[in-house]
Design an enzyme around this catalytic site. Structure first.
Site: not given
Lengths: 421, 421
Positions: B10, B13-14, B175, B303, B314
Site C-alpha cells: 500500500g 499516507f502510511g 465536504e 486506516d 491521514a
C-alpha cells in the site's frame, strides 16, 4: 424584425472561434440573432498538444477548457452537449440525440476522426489519438506497459511490453515518437529496478519512403536523423498489412509490441443527410465562401472542409471561423437593414493566410517550414514553444499552467504520469 | 551478514511515509536491507482533497503523484504495481497477481474501501469516493447531470437531473455537499440558458440524529446551519432502505435523483490469510507496537489498523509510518550488530499525537476541533487552508500548482470541469 438562428456544430478551433466572434458581433451590433453550439464533448481541446497528454507530459486540464465557460459571457449563445445525428438540408433542421434544431445559418465544424482504412477491427489493438479520452487511454497504455515489464519474469514478454510501435510518420506520429523516446530515455530513467526504460524499443513505421511528407525533403531527412539519434527506429516504405493483439505485420516484417499506436490516418466525420461532393477522405468540397453548392446558408469549416491550398491545421480552422462569423454578420445585418462599418453588399471569398507549419521532435528540437523556407533545431523549437505558449495563454488565460508546464517540461519531470481508470 | 527484505503493501499516507523513512535509514545507516512497495495503483493520492476532484475543483494531477517518482531516489526501493491477493503468515510470503514475495518484515497499509453495508448491488446506482477513478466518475456524473438537464424538455426529468443526494453526514459527505452547493450556486451560475443551476436540490441524508458525529454537538449544529444557509437540504435520523437507479428510499420518504453519492461507510480492505482479531468494520486490532498477535514481523498501519484512541485519519497514518520505519530500523540494526545513535535494545510503543481534526464546508467556512476546543468560520478555514497547502507542498513540491489552485479557488472558477471518458 425577423430573428435569426445560427447553429454551430462542433466546438473545435473553427466552431469555437466562429461562436466567439459571432457572440461579440451579436452583442456589439445588437444583431437580431440567437446562436446554438452543439458538441458531443463538454470541452474544447487544444489539439496541437494532445500528444503531450498521451505521453504524460501534460494533464488533461492543461489543454482543455469547458466550452460553456469560454462562451458564458455571451447571453445569446446556447451550448448543448449532444451528438448530432442527421441533417435535413431542405428543411434546414439539424437532428441530434435529444431533439432537433431549426437554423437560418449553419456552421459545420465537426473535424476529423481516426480512420483505420477500412480495418475498424484494428481499433481494439491499436489506439488512435483524437479526443481527450484517447489521450488518457494511450497514456494509461504506455505507463501500464512499463509497470507490467517491471514485474514480468519472462524476458520475451518483457521485451514485448517495452516495445512501442507508432504507425504513421506524419506530424502526430513523429511527435508521439519523440515524446515517447524522451519519456522512456529521460523522465523514467531512474524509476525502475528490474527493467531499464532506456532500452525500450520505439518504432515508427511509415508506408511512404520518407516521414513528414508535407515538409521539404531536406527537413524530413533532418527530422529522421534527429529521431534516430533520440533512439527511435524508423521503418520506411512499409505499408501495414495486419494488426493483431500485441503484434503488427507489415510488408516484409513483423514486430511484437504490447503498445501499438495509430497515427496513420484520419477522415472527416460524416453526417447523414449531407449529400454533397466530398474528397476520398470524406472532407467536403466547399465553395470559395466556404458554403456548400446550392446552400448558401450552410458553411463547412475546419478540417472537415476541403479547399485547394488550405491544409487541415488549427490556424486554417481559426481563420475560417473568423471568416464565417464576419460573413454571417454581414448577411444578417444586410437582411435586417442594419448598417455595418464596412461595405456589406459584396460577397467576399475566404483567403487563407499561410502561417507555415511546425512539428516538435523533443526538447530543444523542432522543425519549422514557412512556404519554401525551413529550418530545424533549437531556434525552431523556441519558435514552436513561443507560438504554442502564446496561443495557449490566450486560449486558457491561465499563465500559472504555463509556468508549471514549462518548469516540469524543462526538468524532464512531467507531472501527469498517473495511471487511472 | 544477513540481508533483510521489508515489504510494504500500500502506497497511501502510511505506506509511503514508511517507505521514505526506511529508504533514508537504509541509505544513511547502510542497513543490509532491501525494500519493496506494492500498490495496485501507480500513484499516491492526497485523499483529503479527493472531494475537490469529484466536484471539479481540482485536477487529478493536482492531488496525486506517481509512487515511483516519490521513491526513485532510493536505490534500495523496488516499486511494483500489482494487486496483493493473499498472505501466508507462517511462510512469510505475500502473494500477488504476478508472483510472490518473501519478507522478513511486512508493513500492511492497504486502507479502506467503500462499504455499502452488505448492499453491493447499490454500487451501480450510487457512487462511492475512495480512488482517483471514483473521483473522476463522480465528476463526470455531476457535470453530465447538468448537461442532460439543460437539454431535457420534460420538467420532471429535468428536476431529477438537478437533484443530487449524498448519503452520509460524516466529513466526506459534508465536504461533498458543501462543494456541490458552491459548484451549482456559484461556479456554474452563468453557464446555462435553459436551467438555473442555482435551483439544483442538494440533499444530505444521515441515519444519525446529527451530522459530523466525531465533532462536538455545538460544532455539528453550526455546520448544519452553515450548510443549510448554503442551500443544502439536511435530512437527519433517516437510515437508507433501498437505492435503485435514480431513486433513493429511506425511512419515511423517497427522493428521485439522477446522481446519488455514497459517503456513508467504509471498511478495511480484507486480505485472505490474515486471520487475526478484527473490528466489525474489518480493521485489524493491532498491539501497541502496531504488530499483530504472534507475528512481531508484521505491522499493520493507517486506516487498516485499529488501536484505541487513534482515529482513521491521514496524520495518524503518517505517524504510524514513521514509527514502524524507526522500529524496523532499530530491529535490523540490532540484529545486524550495527549501532544506532539511540538506545535500541528496548522496544517502544506507538504513541499517537492528536493534532485535532477539521472539515471544510466551503470557501471561507470550516470547522476545527482540537480535543475539547473547537471553532468554526473564516479563521477555521484559514487554518484548514494553510495546513493543506503546507502538507500538499511538501508532498508535491510544486508551488505553482498551489498558486494556480488558490487562484481558481478564490475566483470560483475551477479549471477541472471536464467531462471525459
Amino acid at each position: 424584425m425577423r430573428n435569426f438562428h445560427v447553429v454551430i456544430g462542433g466546438g473545435g478551433f473553427g466552431g469555437l472561434t466562429a461562436a466567439k466572434r459571432l457572440g461579440k458581433e451579436i452583442r456589439n451590433r445588437k444583431l437580431p440573432c440567437k446562436l446554438t453550439l452543439i458538441d458531443k464533448e463538454n470541452h474544447h481541446l487544444f489539439q496541437p498538444l494532445l500528444y503531450q497528454v498521451a505521453t504524460a507530459g501534460l494533464a488533461a486540464t492543461d489543454i482543455a477548457v469547458p466550452i460553456r465557460s469560454e462562451l458564458n459571457r455571451f447571453e445569446q449563445i446556447d451550448v448543448r452537449m449532444e451528438t448530432i445525428e442527421r441533417i435535413d438540408l431542405e428543411q434546414k433542421i439539424l437532428f441530434s440525440s435529444k431533439g432537433s434544431l431549426s437554423y437560418d445559418f449553419l456552421i459545420l465544424s465537426l473535424g476529423m476522426r481516426v480512420n483505420y482504412f477500412g480495418h475498424d477491427e484494428w481499433s481494439s489493438f491499436c489506439l488512435g489519438l483524437k479526443t481527450l479520452g484517447d489521450g488518457r487511454l494511450i497514456r494509461n497504455a504506455i505507463l501500464n506497459a512499463f509497470e507490467q515489464a517491471e514485474i514480468e519474469k519472462d524476458p520475451k514478454e518483457q521485451q514485448k511490453y517495452l516495445t512501442f510501435v507508432i504507425v504513421g510518420g506524419g506530424p502526430t506520429g513523429v511527435e508521439l515518437a519523440g515524446a515517447l523516446a524522451e519519456l522512456s530515455k529521460k523522465s523514467l530513467k531512474k524509476d525502475f529496478r528490474n527493467i531499464d526504460p532506456k532500452k525500450s524499443r520505439i518504432v515508427l513505421i511509415e508506408a511512404a519512403p520518407r516521414i513528414l511528407l508535407p515538409y521539404t525533403e531536406r527537413l524530413s531527412m533532418q527530422a529522421r536523423r534527429c529521431l534516430e539519434k533520440m533512439g527511435v527506429e524508423i521503418i520506411l516504405s512499409r505499408p501495414v498489412e495486419k494488426i493483431e493483439k500485441g503484434k503488427i505485420i507489415f510488408k516484409g516484417g513483423m514486430i511484437e509490441a504490447s503498445t501499438i499506436l495509430w497515427a496513420a490516418g484520419v477522415c472527416a466525420v460524416q453526417l447523414p443527410g449531407l449529400d454533397v461532393p466530398k474528397e476520398k477522405d470524406g472532407r467536403i468540397k466547399v465553395l470559395e465562401d466556404l458554403t456548400i453548392p446550392g446552400h448558401p446558408e450552410v458553411f463547412v469549416i475546419g478540417d472537415m472542409a476541403s479547399l485547394p491550398g488550405v491544409p487541415a491545421v488549427a490556424p486554417a480552422a481559426i481563420q475560417m471561423g473568423k471568416y464565417v462569423a464576419y460573413e454571417i454578420t454581414r448577411r444578417i445585418a444586410f437582411q435586417s437593414g442594419l448598417s455595418l462599418d464596412r461595405d456589406v453588399s459584396k460577397p467576399t471569398a475566404f483567403h487563407y493566410l499561410d502561417k507555415g507549419m511546425m512539428t516538435t521532435l523533443g526538447r530543444g528540437k523542432a522543425l519549422v517550414q514557412f512556404r519554401n523556407f525551413g529550418f530545424n533545431g533549437f531556434i525552431a523549437w523556441i519558435v514552436w514553444l513561443l507560438i504554442h505558449i502564446i496561443t495557449l495563454i490566450s486560449f486558457r488565460n491561465r499563465l500559472s499552467v504555463l509556468i508549471q508546464w514549462a518548469w516540469a517540461y524543462l526538468r524532464f519531470q512531467p507531472g501527469a504520469r498517473l495511471l487511472s481508470k
